[in-house]
Motif scaffolding. Structure first.
Motif, PDB file in Angstrom:
ATOM      1  N   SER A  76     -61.073 -10.936 -52.220  1.00 40.35           N
ATOM      2  CA  SER A  76     -59.970 -10.322 -53.143  1.00 40.35           C
ATOM      3  C   SER A  76     -59.940  -9.136 -51.599  1.00 40.35           C
ATOM      4  N   SER A  77     -60.571  -9.203 -50.062  1.00 42.31           N
ATOM      5  CA  SER A  77     -60.864  -8.654 -48.991  1.00 42.31           C
ATOM      6  C   SER A  77     -60.287  -9.578 -47.638  1.00 42.31           C
ATOM      7  N   VAL A  78     -59.602 -11.199 -47.896  1.00 36.17           N
ATOM      8  CA  VAL A  78     -59.516 -11.796 -46.896  1.00 36.17           C
ATOM      9  C   VAL A  78     -58.353 -12.723 -47.166  1.00 36.17           C
ATOM     10  N   THR A  79     -57.811 -12.339 -46.510  1.00 35.67           N
ATOM     11  CA  THR A  79     -56.166 -13.146 -47.337  1.00 35.67           C
ATOM     12  C   THR A  79     -56.439 -14.384 -46.594  1.00 35.67           C
ATOM     13  N   PHE A  80     -56.173 -16.262 -46.050  1.00 33.31           N
ATOM     14  CA  PHE A  80     -56.124 -17.247 -45.804  1.00 33.31           C
ATOM     15  C   PHE A  80     -55.102 -17.434 -44.462  1.00 33.31           C
ATOM     16  N   GLN A  81     -55.058 -17.477 -42.939  1.00 37.45           N
ATOM     17  CA  GLN A  81     -54.489 -17.287 -42.259  1.00 37.45           C
ATOM     18  C   GLN A  81     -55.138 -18.604 -41.280  1.00 37.45           C
ATOM     19  N   ASP A  82     -54.325 -20.032 -40.573  1.00 37.50           N
ATOM     20  CA  ASP A  82     -54.427 -20.772 -39.486  1.00 37.50           C
ATOM     21  C   ASP A  82     -55.087 -19.820 -38.479  1.00 37.50           C
ATOM     22  N   ASP A  83     -55.695 -20.306 -37.954  1.00 31.70           N
ATOM     23  CA  ASP A  83     -55.742 -20.253 -36.761  1.00 31.70           C
ATOM     24  C   ASP A  83     -54.979 -21.043 -36.071  1.00 31.70           C
ATOM     25  N   PRO A  84     -54.799 -20.187 -34.309  1.00 30.45           N
ATOM     26  CA  PRO A  84     -53.196 -20.658 -33.435  1.00 30.45           C
ATOM     27  C   PRO A  84     -53.629 -22.105 -33.453  1.00 30.45           C
ATOM     28  N   ASN A  85     -52.377 -22.684 -32.793  1.00 33.02           N
ATOM     29  CA  ASN A  85     -52.535 -24.573 -33.123  1.00 33.02           C
ATOM     30  C   ASN A  85     -53.150 -24.510 -31.811  1.00 33.02           C
ATOM     31  N   THR A  86     -53.513 -23.776 -30.280  1.00 32.20           N
ATOM     32  CA  THR A  86     -53.892 -24.009 -29.420  1.00 32.20           C
ATOM     33  C   THR A  86     -55.579 -24.139 -29.749  1.00 32.20           C
ATOM     34  N   TYR A  87     -56.128 -23.050 -30.266  1.00 31.96           N
ATOM     35  CA  TYR A  87     -57.842 -23.162 -30.314  1.00 31.96           C
ATOM     36  C   TYR A  87     -58.080 -23.141 -31.200  1.00 31.96           C
ATOM     37  N   GLU A  88     -59.830 -22.691 -31.626  1.00 37.57           N
ATOM     38  CA  GLU A  88     -60.361 -22.883 -33.224  1.00 37.57           C
ATOM     39  C   GLU A  88     -60.853 -20.919 -32.807  1.00 37.57           C
ATOM     40  N   ARG A  89     -61.029 -20.242 -33.519  1.00 35.75           N
ATOM     41  CA  ARG A  89     -61.213 -19.103 -33.902  1.00 35.75           C
ATOM     42  C   ARG A  89     -62.604 -18.708 -34.920  1.00 35.75           C
ATOM     43  N   LEU A  90     -63.353 -18.278 -34.190  1.00 38.03           N
ATOM     44  CA  LEU A  90     -64.555 -17.499 -35.252  1.00 38.03           C
ATOM     45  C   LEU A  90     -64.966 -15.993 -35.297  1.00 38.03           C
ATOM     46  N   ILE A  91     -64.411 -15.585 -35.794  1.00 37.91           N
ATOM     47  CA  ILE A  91     -64.872 -14.303 -35.900  1.00 37.91           C
ATOM     48  C   ILE A  91     -65.670 -13.639 -36.381  1.00 37.91           C
ATOM     49  N   ALA A  92     -67.417 -13.058 -35.567  1.00 39.47           N
ATOM     50  CA  ALA A  92     -68.202 -12.543 -36.082  1.00 39.47           C
ATOM     51  C   ALA A  92     -68.412 -11.714 -37.403  1.00 39.47           C
ATOM     52  N   PRO A  93     -69.291 -12.338 -38.280  1.00 48.07           N
ATOM     53  CA  PRO A  93     -69.250 -11.409 -39.995  1.00 48.07           C
ATOM     54  C   PRO A  93     -69.586  -9.459 -39.672  1.00 48.07           C
ATOM     55  N   ASP A  94     -69.596  -9.707 -38.634  1.00 47.55           N
ATOM     56  CA  ASP A  94     -69.682  -8.052 -38.160  1.00 47.55           C
ATOM     57  C   ASP A  94     -68.469  -6.865 -38.313  1.00 47.55           C
ATOM     58  N   THR A 131     -63.575  -4.432 -39.889  1.00 48.48           N
ATOM     59  CA  THR A 131     -62.115  -4.479 -39.968  1.00 48.48           C
ATOM     60  C   THR A 131     -61.907  -4.321 -41.382  1.00 48.48           C
ATOM     61  N   ILE A 132     -62.432  -5.155 -42.211  1.00 49.11           N
ATOM     62  CA  ILE A 132     -62.157  -4.757 -44.025  1.00 49.11           C
ATOM     63  C   ILE A 132     -62.132  -3.507 -44.047  1.00 49.11           C
ATOM     64  N   LEU A 133     -63.412  -2.743 -43.699  1.00 50.31           N
ATOM     65  CA  LEU A 133     -63.702  -1.398 -44.077  1.00 50.31           C
ATOM     66  C   LEU A 133     -62.549  -0.388 -43.925  1.00 50.31           C
ATOM     67  N   GLN A 134     -61.645  -0.790 -42.542  1.00 50.80           N
ATOM     68  CA  GLN A 134     -61.724   0.103 -41.533  1.00 50.80           C
ATOM     69  C   GLN A 134     -60.091  -0.602 -42.402  1.00 50.80           C
ATOM     70  N   TYR A 135     -59.314  -1.221 -42.172  1.00 53.55           N
ATOM     71  CA  TYR A 135     -58.208  -1.755 -43.058  1.00 53.55           C
ATOM     72  C   TYR A 135     -57.955  -2.319 -44.140  1.00 53.55           C
ATOM     73  N   GLY A 136     -58.744  -2.678 -44.641  1.00 55.77           N
ATOM     74  CA  GLY A 136     -58.504  -3.034 -46.819  1.00 55.77           C
ATOM     75  C   GLY A 136     -58.330  -4.325 -46.670  1.00 55.77           C
ATOM     76  N   GLN A 137     -58.212  -4.851 -45.423  1.00 53.49           N
ATOM     77  CA  GLN A 137     -57.769  -6.762 -45.647  1.00 53.49           C
ATOM     78  C   GLN A 137     -58.320  -7.050 -44.435  1.00 53.49           C
ATOM     79  N   ILE A 138     -58.539  -8.405 -43.950  1.00 52.00           N
ATOM     80  CA  ILE A 138     -58.778  -8.853 -43.004  1.00 52.00           C
ATOM     81  C   ILE A 138     -57.779 -10.336 -42.813  1.00 52.00           C
ATOM     82  N   TYR A 139     -56.734 -11.408 -42.752  1.00 62.99           N
ATOM     83  CA  TYR A 139     -56.714 -12.779 -42.050  1.00 62.99           C
ATOM     84  C   TYR A 139     -57.257 -13.373 -41.117  1.00 62.99           C
ATOM     85  N   GLU A 140     -57.442 -14.893 -41.947  1.00 64.83           N
ATOM     86  CA  GLU A 140     -58.861 -15.350 -41.342  1.00 64.83           C
ATOM     87  C   GLU A 140     -58.627 -16.606 -41.876  1.00 64.83           C
ATOM     88  N   ASP A 141     -59.446 -17.742 -41.615  1.00 67.80           N
ATOM     89  CA  ASP A 141     -58.778 -19.267 -42.234  1.00 67.80           C
ATOM     90  C   ASP A 141     -60.823 -18.959 -42.050  1.00 67.80           C
TER      91      ASP A 141
END
Length: 179
Positions: free
Chosen positions: A72-90, A95-105
């Motif tokens: 419920s807190s993460v909405t799927f969004q593909d990485d940019p076509n030029t690179y693969e991105r991975l964000i740290a769990p913290d 980001t979820i706690l601050q904005y209520g939602q995050i967009y990631e793959d």
């Protein structure tokens, strides 16, 4: 629900990793597994996992609450076509706690959910699959949680990438590897 003051890491902006340098998807799966092990020990991850699962007394309840919270807190969004991105769990958590939602793959979703579950003592593995049989390398990643059902241990698929996925859903693929 959360103690927001204690959840913000000092290095908030230094938690995005460009992982395009990795040789293949299996290397990415290994990196995600390493991140799960590392971040599951972070106090803000532990506190969040305990808060999300408050009132649970068994592993399945904890798995369900974490899964539903991540989904419920993460909405799927593909990485940019030029690179693969991975964000740290913290960073994902904050980001979820601050904005209520995050967009990631799928890889960042897997790292976050894996860290939360591992913080609770639940064993997880990283599963990788090919979403298209013509692909040379794996293109999707998700979790499997080790659970005991009536004395038998098995891995329960946890793919929270899409809102319509239920616990136990596994993308149809004849080629799945586990890390």
């Amino acid at each position: 629900m959360f103690d927001f003051i204690n959840l913000m890491p000092e290095d908030f902006l230094n938690k995005r990793y460009n992982i395009s340098f990795l040789n293949n998807a299996t290397d990415m799966g290994k990196k995600i597994k390493q991140m799960i092990g590392k971040y599951s020990k972070y106090p803000q991850i532990i506190n969040a996992a305990n808060s999300i699962t408050s009132g649970c007394f068994d592993e399945m309840c904890k798995i369900e609450k974490i899964y539903k919270w991540v989904q419920s807190s993460v909405t799927f969004q593909d990485d940019p076509n030029t690179y693969e991105r991975l964000i740290a769990p913290d960073l994902a958590l904050n980001t979820i706690l601050q904005y209520g939602q995050i967009y990631e793959d799928c890889d960042s979703i897997t790292a976050l959910m894996g860290s939360l579950l591992t913080a609770l003592g639940i064993t997880v593995s990283v599963a990788m699959s090919k979403t298209d049989s013509t692909q040379e390398d794996y293109s999707h990643v998700y979790l499997r949680a080790k659970i005991n059902s009536n004395g038998t241990w098995y891995y329960l698929p946890l793919d929270a990438t899409y809102k319509e996925n239920n616990i136990g859903y596994e993308y149809p693929s004849s080629d799945i590897t586990e890390i």
